[in-house]
Design a protein around this motif. Structure first.
Motif, PDB file in Angstrom:
ATOM      1  N   MET A   1       9.469  19.657 -36.357  1.00  7.16           N
ATOM      2  CA  MET A   1       9.232  20.948 -35.731  1.00  7.16           C
ATOM      3  C   MET A   1       9.701  20.926 -34.290  1.00  7.16           C
ATOM      4  O   MET A   1       9.419  19.998 -33.556  1.00  7.16           O
ATOM      5  CB  MET A   1       7.733  21.271 -35.749  1.00  7.16           C
ATOM      6  N   THR A   2      10.434  21.931 -33.873  1.00 10.00           N
ATOM      7  CA  THR A   2      10.832  22.055 -32.487  1.00 10.00           C
ATOM      8  C   THR A   2      10.195  23.286 -31.896  1.00 10.00           C
ATOM      9  O   THR A   2       9.893  24.253 -32.578  1.00 10.00           O
ATOM     10  CB  THR A   2      12.363  22.163 -32.357  1.00 10.00           C
ATOM     11  N   THR A   3       9.964  23.243 -30.584  1.00 15.11           N
ATOM     12  CA  THR A   3       9.292  24.337 -29.904  1.00 15.11           C
ATOM     13  C   THR A   3       9.975  24.564 -28.580  1.00 15.11           C
ATOM     14  O   THR A   3       9.926  23.699 -27.701  1.00 15.11           O
ATOM     15  CB  THR A   3       7.802  23.998 -29.681  1.00 15.11           C
ATOM     16  N   GLN A   4      10.624  25.718 -28.430  1.00 13.84           N
ATOM     17  CA  GLN A   4      11.325  26.008 -27.201  1.00 13.84           C
ATOM     18  C   GLN A   4      10.865  27.350 -26.629  1.00 13.84           C
ATOM     19  O   GLN A   4      11.640  28.213 -26.277  1.00 13.84           O
ATOM     20  CB  GLN A   4      12.837  25.998 -27.436  1.00 13.84           C
ATOM     21  N   THR A   5       9.540  27.521 -26.543  1.00 11.15           N
ATOM     22  CA  THR A   5       8.970  28.753 -26.042  1.00 11.15           C
ATOM     23  C   THR A   5       8.828  28.738 -24.524  1.00 11.15           C
ATOM     24  O   THR A   5       8.526  29.758 -23.936  1.00 11.15           O
ATOM     25  CB  THR A   5       7.588  28.995 -26.662  1.00 11.15           C
ATOM     26  N   SER A   6       9.003  27.601 -23.901  1.00  8.00           N
ATOM     27  CA  SER A   6       8.881  27.480 -22.453  1.00  8.00           C
ATOM     28  C   SER A   6      10.263  27.213 -21.869  1.00  8.00           C
ATOM     29  O   SER A   6      11.076  26.511 -22.472  1.00  8.00           O
ATOM     30  CB  SER A   6       7.931  26.321 -22.114  1.00  8.00           C
ATOM     31  N   PRO A   7      10.550  27.776 -20.690  1.00  7.08           N
ATOM     32  CA  PRO A   7      11.907  27.624 -20.136  1.00  7.08           C
ATOM     33  C   PRO A   7      12.265  26.203 -19.745  1.00  7.08           C
ATOM     34  O   PRO A   7      13.438  25.905 -19.528  1.00  7.08           O
ATOM     35  CB  PRO A   7      11.880  28.545 -18.904  1.00  7.08           C
ATOM     36  N   ASN A   8      11.280  25.317 -19.634  1.00  8.88           N
ATOM     37  CA  ASN A   8      11.586  23.940 -19.255  1.00  8.88           C
ATOM     38  C   ASN A   8      11.635  22.993 -20.448  1.00  8.88           C
ATOM     39  O   ASN A   8      11.575  21.774 -20.280  1.00  8.88           O
ATOM     40  CB  ASN A   8      10.580  23.424 -18.213  1.00  8.88           C
ATOM     41  N   VAL A   9      11.767  23.524 -21.667  1.00  5.82           N
ATOM     42  CA  VAL A   9      11.871  22.696 -22.870  1.00  5.82           C
ATOM     43  C   VAL A   9      13.326  22.628 -23.318  1.00  5.82           C
ATOM     44  O   VAL A   9      13.983  23.654 -23.473  1.00  5.82           O
ATOM     45  CB  VAL A   9      10.997  23.250 -24.012  1.00  5.82           C
ATOM     46  N   LEU A  10      13.813  21.405 -23.515  1.00 10.70           N
ATOM     47  CA  LEU A  10      15.154  21.195 -24.053  1.00 10.70           C
ATOM     48  C   LEU A  10      15.059  20.259 -25.253  1.00 10.70           C
ATOM     49  O   LEU A  10      14.192  19.376 -25.291  1.00 10.70           O
ATOM     50  CB  LEU A  10      16.082  20.552 -23.013  1.00 10.70           C
ATOM     51  N   LEU A  11      15.950  20.453 -26.213  1.00 14.93           N
ATOM     52  CA  LEU A  11      16.030  19.506 -27.315  1.00 14.93           C
ATOM     53  C   LEU A  11      16.434  18.127 -26.787  1.00 14.93           C
ATOM     54  O   LEU A  11      17.201  18.020 -25.825  1.00 14.93           O
ATOM     55  CB  LEU A  11      17.038  19.979 -28.358  1.00 14.93           C
ATOM     56  N   ALA A  12      15.946  17.081 -27.442  1.00 14.73           N
ATOM     57  CA  ALA A  12      16.239  15.711 -27.013  1.00 14.73           C
ATOM     58  C   ALA A  12      17.576  15.252 -27.577  1.00 14.73           C
ATOM     59  O   ALA A  12      17.687  14.194 -28.201  1.00 14.73           O
ATOM     60  CB  ALA A  12      15.113  14.778 -27.439  1.00 14.73           C
ATOM     61  N   ASP A  13      18.626  16.067 -27.340  1.00 15.15           N
ATOM     62  CA  ASP A  13      19.979  15.702 -27.741  1.00 15.15           C
ATOM     63  C   ASP A  13      20.723  15.149 -26.527  1.00 15.15           C
ATOM     64  O   ASP A  13      20.112  14.883 -25.480  1.00 15.15           O
ATOM     65  CB  ASP A  13      20.697  16.908 -28.345  1.00 15.15           C
ATOM     66  N   SER A  14      22.023  14.958 -26.632  1.00 14.55           N
ATOM     67  CA  SER A  14      22.768  14.338 -25.525  1.00 14.55           C
ATOM     68  C   SER A  14      22.683  15.174 -24.250  1.00 14.55           C
ATOM     69  O   SER A  14      22.556  14.632 -23.143  1.00 14.55           O
ATOM     70  CB  SER A  14      24.226  14.120 -25.923  1.00 14.55           C
ATOM     71  N   ALA A  15      22.733  16.514 -24.390  1.00 13.86           N
ATOM     72  CA  ALA A  15      22.639  17.373 -23.208  1.00 13.86           C
ATOM     73  C   ALA A  15      21.250  17.286 -22.587  1.00 13.86           C
ATOM     74  O   ALA A  15      21.105  17.237 -21.355  1.00 13.86           O
ATOM     75  CB  ALA A  15      22.969  18.817 -23.578  1.00 13.86           C
ATOM     76  N   GLY A  16      20.217  17.263 -23.443  1.00 15.85           N
ATOM     77  CA  GLY A  16      18.857  17.147 -22.930  1.00 15.85           C
ATOM     78  C   GLY A  16      18.625  15.821 -22.231  1.00 15.85           C
ATOM     79  O   GLY A  16      17.992  15.761 -21.168  1.00 15.85           O
ATOM     80  N   ILE A  17      19.119  14.729 -22.822  1.00 14.48           N
ATOM     81  CA  ILE A  17      18.983  13.406 -22.197  1.00 14.48           C
ATOM     82  C   ILE A  17      19.698  13.381 -20.844  1.00 14.48           C
ATOM     83  O   ILE A  17      19.170  12.862 -19.855  1.00 14.48           O
ATOM     84  CB  ILE A  17      19.554  12.309 -23.118  1.00 14.48           C
ATOM     85  N   ALA A  18      20.901  13.957 -20.768  1.00 10.50           N
ATOM     86  CA  ALA A  18      21.651  13.980 -19.505  1.00 10.50           C
ATOM     87  C   ALA A  18      20.884  14.738 -18.438  1.00 10.50           C
ATOM     88  O   ALA A  18      20.803  14.300 -17.272  1.00 10.50           O
ATOM     89  CB  ALA A  18      23.028  14.605 -19.718  1.00 10.50           C
ATOM     90  N   ALA A  19      20.288  15.881 -18.811  1.00  6.57           N
ATOM     91  CA  ALA A  19      19.497  16.648 -17.849  1.00  6.57           C
ATOM     92  C   ALA A  19      18.273  15.860 -17.407  1.00  6.57           C
ATOM     93  O   ALA A  19      17.898  15.873 -16.215  1.00  6.57           O
ATOM     94  CB  ALA A  19      19.076  17.980 -18.471  1.00  6.57           C
ATOM     95  N   ALA A  20      17.651  15.134 -18.346  1.00  7.07           N
ATOM     96  CA  ALA A  20      16.468  14.337 -18.020  1.00  7.07           C
ATOM     97  C   ALA A  20      16.817  13.199 -17.067  1.00  7.07           C
ATOM     98  O   ALA A  20      16.078  12.923 -16.113  1.00  7.07           O
ATOM     99  CB  ALA A  20      15.849  13.786 -19.302  1.00  7.07           C
ATOM    100  N   VAL A  21      17.929  12.525 -17.317  1.00  7.10           N
ATOM    101  CA  VAL A  21      18.359  11.429 -16.443  1.00  7.10           C
ATOM    102  C   VAL A  21      18.593  11.944 -15.018  1.00  7.10           C
ATOM    103  O   VAL A  21      18.169  11.320 -14.035  1.00  7.10           O
ATOM    104  CB  VAL A  21      19.627  10.759 -16.993  1.00  7.10           C
ATOM    105  N   HIS A  22      19.247  13.098 -14.900  1.00 11.02           N
ATOM    106  CA  HIS A  22      19.507  13.684 -13.573  1.00 11.02           C
ATOM    107  C   HIS A  22      18.186  13.948 -12.844  1.00 11.02           C
ATOM    108  O   HIS A  22      18.042  13.608 -11.657  1.00 11.02           O
ATOM    109  CB  HIS A  22      20.299  14.980 -13.738  1.00 11.02           C
ATOM    110  N   LEU A  23      17.210  14.520 -13.550  1.00 11.22           N
ATOM    111  CA  LEU A  23      15.920  14.814 -12.933  1.00 11.22           C
ATOM    112  C   LEU A  23      15.179  13.535 -12.540  1.00 11.22           C
ATOM    113  O   LEU A  23      14.604  13.446 -11.453  1.00 11.22           O
ATOM    114  CB  LEU A  23      15.057  15.625 -13.901  1.00 11.22           C
ATOM    115  N   LEU A  24      15.166  12.552 -13.430  1.00 12.15           N
ATOM    116  CA  LEU A  24      14.443  11.314 -13.154  1.00 12.15           C
ATOM    117  C   LEU A  24      15.021  10.587 -11.938  1.00 12.15           C
ATOM    118  O   LEU A  24      14.273  10.115 -11.070  1.00 12.15           O
ATOM    119  CB  LEU A  24      14.465  10.403 -14.375  1.00 12.15           C
ATOM    120  N   ARG A  25      16.332  10.503 -11.873  1.00  9.23           N
ATOM    121  CA  ARG A  25      16.951   9.819 -10.736  1.00  9.23           C
ATOM    122  C   ARG A  25      16.666  10.550  -9.429  1.00  9.23           C
ATOM    123  O   ARG A  25      16.596   9.933  -8.361  1.00  9.23           O
ATOM    124  CB  ARG A  25      18.449   9.680 -10.967  1.00  9.23           C
TER     125      ARG A  25
END
Length: 317
Positions: A1-25
């Motif tokens: 099940m996926t849930t994207q009802t909030s604007p800060n939710v991204l799928l954990a695909d390559s684009a989502g991982i890249a965005a997460a890495v940018h934020l974490l760094r």
């Protein structure tokens, strides 16, 4: 099940991982699935980033955080691993075991991660999303459960969004977590002894088999907080909780198990692994139900049932 009802939710695909890495760094926070529950991750070497975790969760600063790393070599850079620690790592890492170990004096960790203690809690997670994120970020990540402090732990992105909302910079939606119960935490002592600080998927018997000794007896002097999940009141759904219930009172939402059906069931077949995986989802459902109170069927005190009962006792405080 996926849930994207909030604007800060991204799928954990390559684009989502890249965005997460940018934020974490950059020092941001990212909610990410592990094999146990969703964690709210931030770089563990930054005081400001770790402070953002405490701020988002409303977490007391005397409660230390688990640091997630890629492998044993990364753990060795942060803590001193003796023969017992290496044996446990060989048996249970990657996986749902956290070890509380002596922190290296030169470990690049924010002071708040260890809450002023000379030890650090370390885990090598098994979930592919968390592992991909750790490798891509190239950082140790502090990651307590991704919910408001003291509340029911999240096993889906929807749970995270409902609890934290925009207090998390990003929520990576990797579906429902497979095990649904936080890692076992074991403290390894300088004298060779060991203690389970939080029961979980790796049982005390599993640990004793590897270590070859029984755990040390807990005493009143062991009451200090050394790791997450030790507070008396924790995992709370915001309603009174009655345990060991065979039937529901008129004002109760009943969580069943085995022969006790309930409005929902942890496991209709009485299977404890299924019950562990469904525990928090059922507590979230009970918290959202119109009944003002919650009742929970008896759970056997064996295997992972020990950990389930631990969480339920704390939820009922």
């Amino acid at each position: 099940m996926t849930t994207q009802t909030s604007p800060n939710v991204l799928l954990a695909d390559s684009a989502g991982i890249a965005a997460a890495v940018h934020l974490l760094r950059a020092g941001g926070t990212v909610a990410v699935p592990t094999e146990t529950v969703y964690g709210l991750a931030a770089r563990a070497d930054s005081d400001a980033a770790v402070a953002a975790i405490y701020r988002a969760k409303g977490r007391p600063d005397f409660n230390p955080l688990i640091v997630h790393v890629t492998d044993v070599a990364a753990a060795e850079g942060l803590a001193v691993l003796d023969a017992h620690a290496r044996a446990l790592a060989a048996a249970f890492w990657p996986g749902p075991l956290t070890m509380v170990l002596p922190r290296r004096e030169d470990a690049p960790l924010a002071a708040a991660v260890t809450a002023g203690l000379p030890t650090v809690a370390l885990r090598v997670p098994a979930h592919p999303v968390m592992r991909t994120l750790l490798v891509a970020a190239g950082l140790p990540l502090a990651a307590p459960s991704a919910n408001r402090s003291g509340g029911v732990s999240p096993t889906s992105a929807a749970h995270v969004a409902a609890s934290l909302g925009l207090r998390a910079d990003l929520i990576l939606d990797g579906g429902v977590t497979p095990q649904g119960l936080e890692s076992t935490i074991v403290a390894l002592r300088a004298d060779g002894g060991w203690q389970v600080l939080r029961p979980g998927p790796v049982s005390e018997a599993d640990l004793a088999t590897v270590l070859g000794t029984d755990p040390a007896v807990m005493t009143s002097g062991d009451a200090r907080i050394e790791a997450p999940g030790q507070l008396a009141s924790h995992y709370a759904p915001g309603k009174p909780v009655r345990l060991g219930a065979i039937a529901a009172a008129a004002d109760e939402f009943l969580i069943g198990f085995g022969a006790v059906a309930g409005q929902v069931s942890l496991s209709p077949s009485g299977e404890l692994t299924e019950a562990a995986a469904r525990l928090y989802a059922c507590l979230h459902e009970a918290a959202a139900a119109p009944e003002p109170c919650i009742a929970v069927a008896p759970i056997p005190l064996e295997g992972i049932g020990v950990a389930i009962n631990d969480r339920l006792r704390r939820a009922a405080v």
